[in-house]
Design an enzyme around this catalytic site. Sequence first.
Site, short mmCIF file in Angstrom:
data_model
loop_
_atom_site.label_atom_id
_atom_site.label_comp_id
_atom_site.label_asym_id
_atom_site.label_seq_id
_atom_site.Cartn_x
_atom_site.Cartn_y
_atom_site.Cartn_z
CB SER A 88 -12.77 16.04 -35.82
OG SER A 88 -13.50 16.96 -36.16
CG ASP A 95 -10.00 23.28 -35.16
OD1 ASP A 95 -10.83 23.55 -35.82
OD2 ASP A 95 -9.56 22.18 -34.56
CG HIS A 124 -10.80 20.55 -37.70
ND1 HIS A 124 -10.92 20.48 -36.42
CD2 HIS A 124 -11.45 19.58 -38.29
CE1 HIS A 124 -11.53 19.36 -36.44
NE2 HIS A 124 -11.84 18.89 -37.19
#
Length: 740
Positions: A592, A677, A712
Site C-alpha cells: 500500500s 482494491d 486491498h
Amino acid sequence: MNTPMPARASHATARMEPASSLSWVGSGVGRRTAFLVLGALLVFHTAMSKESAPVAAPPAPPVEPPVAARKDHPMTWHGETVNDPYFWLREKTNPDVIRYLEAENAYTESRTTQEKAFGEKLYAEILGRIQQTDLSVPVRRGAFEYFSRTVEGRQYPIHMRRPVGRGKAESADQVLLDLNQLAEGRPFLGLGGLEVSDDGNQLLYSTDVTGFRQYTLYRKDLVTGQTGAALAERVRGFEWAADGRTVFYVTEDEVTKRSDKLWRRDLQGGKPELVVEEKDELFSLGVSRTKDRKFLVCGSGSTDTWEQRILSSAEPQGTFRVVIPREKGHKYDVEHRDGLLYLRTNRGAKNFRLVTAPVGSPTQWTEVLAHRSDVLLEGLEVFERHLVVQEQREALTRLRIQDLRSGDWREVTFPEPVYWASASGTPEYGATHVRLNYQSMVTPQSVYDCDLGSGELTLLKRTAVLGTYDPSRYVTERRWAVARDGVRVPLSVMYLKGTPMNGTAPCHLYGYGSYGLGMEASFSIPRLSLVDRGMVSVIAHIRGGNEMGEGWHDDGMLMRKKNTFHDFIDSAEWLVAQRIVARDRIVIEGGSAGGLLMGAVVNLRPDLFRAVHSAVPFVDVMNTMMDASLPLTVGEYLEWGNPNEKAAFDYMRSYSPYDNLRRAAYPAMLVTTSLNDSQVMYWEPAKYVAKLRTLKTDSNPLLLKCNMGAGHGGASGRYDRLKEVAFEYAWLMRQVGIEK
C-alpha cells in the site's frame, strides 16, 4: 478513539482487537483494519485448500512478457502537457484491460513454476505449525462471554457466545455469526464489524462480498436466529443506542468513498434520518460509544484536526453537540466517567496530554497527565475505578494504570527488549482486570488479564506453535541505524541463533512509514520459515510512522516525505556496514503506502536491493492525487500534499515511483494487486509494470500477479491468504539462493 483512519493505511497495520471483542466496527483509528505485517495475523488465519473440479488443460505458457498497448492520453498539469500512454488501463470494464491482466497472470505463472513448488512446501510447513481448530479467549460483557472459534478446513472464524458461568460446555455455546456460511458460493467475504445490543438480544453486522470495502448492514435477532433484510448500503461504522431499537450508522460517498453521513434509524418501523453531514472533503466521520455506554460519540477527523460530538445514548432522539469546535491543528478524542469527559488532546502538547472537563463545561480543563516530549500518549481506557494509558517511547509500547481514587500510577512491565503490547478487548466498564495482548518477534501472541489494583499479570492463553518451535533458539533485539541527517532509526531484528553475523546472511527488510501508523514488532508464524533458513528479519521503523512520537510522523509527510525513503535506504546500508547482512542479499517488502516506499527506494538505489515484493503499491502518485474523484484523494492532501499547489506538485512528482522510472537496471520485482482494491486501484501497479518493462535494462524478473476476486488485503479466506504469502516468501527467498 473516534477519528476515521486513512483507508490507504489499512494494508500496513497488524494492530487488532481480539476476535472476542464486542466492538468490531472498522471505522475508527482505534480499530485499525488488519491486513498483514510480515504475516503476523496469519497466526489466526490459515487453512488448507479446497478440492476443485477437473479443468481443461491450460494453454502453453507464455515465454515473453505481455506488452501493454500504448494509447496517447495528454493531460495538462500546471501548464505542462503530460502524456500517459497507459492511462487506458484504468478502464476496468474494458475487455482489453481484463485480457491484459490475465496475460500478466499467465506470464507470472509460467515464470514461477519452481517458486510455486517451493511455496507449496512452505504452505504445508507453515500450516503444520498452526492449531487450525482453536478458540479465542472469551471476553465478558453483560450476561455473556464472547469468543470466536476456528475449525480445521474452514476459511473463516465463527463468532460465538455463552452465558457467564457455564464454563466450557459446548452445549451452551450460541453461534452469533458463522462467516463460512455467509461466504458460501462467494470468492470473497469481508466482515466490517459486529455490535451486540445492550440487552444482548440483537446483533448488527456488516459484510463486503467483492473486496471493494463496500459494506452492507444487517440486523440479526439473537433470540430467534433470524436475519432481516439489509438495513443500509455503503456502511462504514455503526452503534446501538441504549434502548436496543435505535441504530446510528455512517455511510460513505458513492464516488469518493469518504465517510460523510451519520444516520439514525428506529428499527421499529422508523425510516433513516440524516443526523450529521460532514461537508468538508478533508474530513471523514466515525461513530462509537464511551466505555461506560452513556454517550454516543460522532468523531470527524482529518489528518491534522479532530472534532467530537456527543449524545446521551439513553436519549437517542436528541441532538449531538460538539464537545470542542474544530480548530485547525487541534486533535482530541473523548471518553467519559462519572460526569467528567476525559480528553486526549494535542493542544499545547505535540505528543498529547490528558485532561478532564465537566460534561457541561468541556473547556474547563484539569490536567491528569502532562505532555512529555519523548513519550507519545497513544490511547486510554477509562474504567469505573481505574485509568489505563497506552504510551509509546523509543518505538516501544508502555502501559500504565492509575488508581482514580488515590491518584497513584503503576507501570506494567514486560521482559523482552523488543515487543508489542496493547490494552484492548475489555468492554466492561466495571471490570477489575484489563485484558492485555503481548507478543514479540519470538513470543507468540499472549493474552493476559492484568489486575487493575495490583498490576499482577495472569496468562490466559499463548497462541500455540505446533511442532518443535522453541523461542530460545532465536534472537530478537533492537538496533539503531543512523540516517544521513544523523537521526537514529529504530530497527526490530530477529534471527536464528548461530546465523553468521559476518556480512554473509540474507536479509528480509520490511518498511511502511506513512499516516503516523507505527509497525509493531509482532509474532509471525510465516516469518519463521524465513529465519529458519538463515535470513535476518528486520522491521525498519522509519519516519512517517509514530514510533518515536508525533514528530516522527511529521518528519515523514508532506514536504519531508523523502525522509521516509532515505531512512529505509540508510537502514539497509547500516545493516551492511555493521556486517549483519550481505549487501547483495537484501530483499525488501512493503504494501500500500509501503508499496510507494518500495517504488521510491528502487528508483533511488536500484543497486542496493536484490529483490522486491511490492504489494498493492501506491505508485502512480500524481495521477491519483490529481484526480479528486478517486477514493481517498482529497482527504489525503494533508498527508502527501495538494498537487494543485505548484510547490507540492513539484515535490510529489520528484518521488512518485511511476513518474521517475528510468532506463536502468532494476532488482527482481514481484508486484501484487487485486482487481477490486478500493484503496489503491489495480491500475496503479498495472501501469507501473507496463512502463517499467519498456525501460529496465536488466534480465531480472518483473512479475505482476493480480487476484481477480479480492480487494486491498488480498484473499479473504485464511487458507487462500496463507497460500499467497507462502508463494511471495518462496519467490523472495529464491532470489537470494534459498530454494528449499
